[in-house]
Enzyme design. Structure first.
Site, PDB file in Angstrom:
ATOM      1  N   GLU A  51      15.117  40.416  66.944  1.00  0.00           N
ATOM      2  CA  GLU A  51      16.476  40.423  66.390  1.00  0.00           C
ATOM      3  C   GLU A  51      17.527  40.820  67.416  1.00  0.00           C
ATOM      4  O   GLU A  51      17.350  41.775  68.177  1.00  0.00           O
ATOM      5  CB  GLU A  51      16.572  41.381  65.193  1.00  0.00           C
ATOM      6  N   ASP A  55      14.293  45.600  53.802  1.00  0.00           N
ATOM      7  CA  ASP A  55      15.022  46.803  53.382  1.00  0.00           C
ATOM      8  C   ASP A  55      16.529  46.590  53.464  1.00  0.00           C
ATOM      9  O   ASP A  55      17.307  47.466  53.084  1.00  0.00           O
ATOM     10  CB  ASP A  55      14.577  48.034  54.179  1.00  0.00           C
ATOM     11  N   SER A  56      16.938  45.400  53.914  1.00  0.00           N
ATOM     12  CA  SER A  56      18.348  45.001  53.832  1.00  0.00           C
ATOM     13  C   SER A  56      18.836  45.027  52.386  1.00  0.00           C
ATOM     14  O   SER A  56      20.046  45.039  52.138  1.00  0.00           O
ATOM     15  CB  SER A  56      18.537  43.598  54.415  1.00  0.00           C
TER      16      SER A  56
END
Length: 274
Positions: free
Chosen positions: A187, A49-50
């Protein structure tokens, strides 16, 4: 390569079997053209979705829709032959209930042809992960710095600097793995914590701003190639500066257009002689 000579796509079980073995290479892709270029070299293509920030200029990923993810996911599947394709579930399409998550994930797999979905969250999402996995939907988890929770987290900063935060992230990873996630993106956490998570869970860990000890790595391709002009995180290594090459090519093209040196005789269609 299959017995018929056709290229065989890497499966979710094959990715899961890489735990503690050869590291898994993952890059993001949002289009057919990029998928074709990356597919021969990487194990997995993540339709993240970046894309909201990279392609659409959004301030965050929160405005990305399910229809957008499906459309780009389908393009990446069409543009690839061997890489396992995973598609992000965007914000507010799975958090409400396991049933909502199933409807969203089922649409993604059916309409895009992808092999798995990725969702963010820890212990609070374990029930949903289990619900999906039991119904045949492979799930990649995502813990640590979770961009969809940027408002709650207070920004994009490294996680796990306090003992309490470390315990929370480890607990999140274990809960998601126990629920059946085949892989977990880790992350933006401090390096020793990423190592500990990798050693603590049976799922394949995929680092991004984490540790080389993870079972694999992922980067946003546009960051890695110098195509995205926005903020570049500390953990990104620039492998090429294609953005500069594109800019120089556009400058040269415009100069030739204005000088009327392009198109030249070799680029136009002359009258054919009988």
């Amino acid at each position: 390569m299959s017995a018929t000579g056709q290229i065989k796509r890497i499966s979710v079980p094959e990715i899961a079997a890489r735990k503690g073995g050869e590291p898994v290479s993952i890059l993001t892709a949002y289009s057919i053209s990029m998928a074709r270029l990356l597919d021969p070299h990487t194990d997995c293509l993540l339709v993240g979705d970046s894309l909201g920030m990279v392609l659409y200029g959004m301030d965050s990923t929160l405005s990305v829709t399910l229809d957008m993810m499906i459309a780009h996911g389908a393009a990446v599947v069409r543009g690839s032959q061997r890489a396992c394709v995973v598609v992000d579930l965007p914000w507010a399409t799975y958090q409400e209930s396991p049933q909502q998550a199933f409807r969203s994930a089922a649409r993604v797999l059916a309409e895009s042809g992808a092999q798995a979905v990725k969702l963010e969250g820890g212990e609070e999402m374990a029930e949903t992960v289990g619900f999906l996995v039991r119904r045949g939907i492979p799930v990649m988890g995502h813990v640590g710095l979770t961009p969809q929770a940027v408002n709650a987290l207070g920004g994009y900063r490294a996680r796990g600097r306090s003992d309490a935060e470390q315990r929370k992230i480890i607990g999140d990873a274990r809960a998601i793995a126990d629920a059946g996630a085949f892989s977990i993106v880790v992350e933006g956490v401090i390096e020793p914590l990423a190592r500990q998570i990798t050693e603590s869970v049976p799922a394949v860990t995929i680092g991004i701003g984490a540790s080389a000890a993870c079972d694999g790595q992922v980067l946003v391709t546009d960051d890695m190639l110098g195509l995205f002009s926005g903020f570049t995180p500390k953990f990104v290594k620039r492998y090429a500066d294609i953005g500069d090459t594109i800019s120089q090519a556009a400058e040269a093209y415009t100069a030739e257009v204005r000088a009327r040196s392009f198109p030249g005789p070799e680029h136009v269609f002359p009258v054919k002689k009988n």
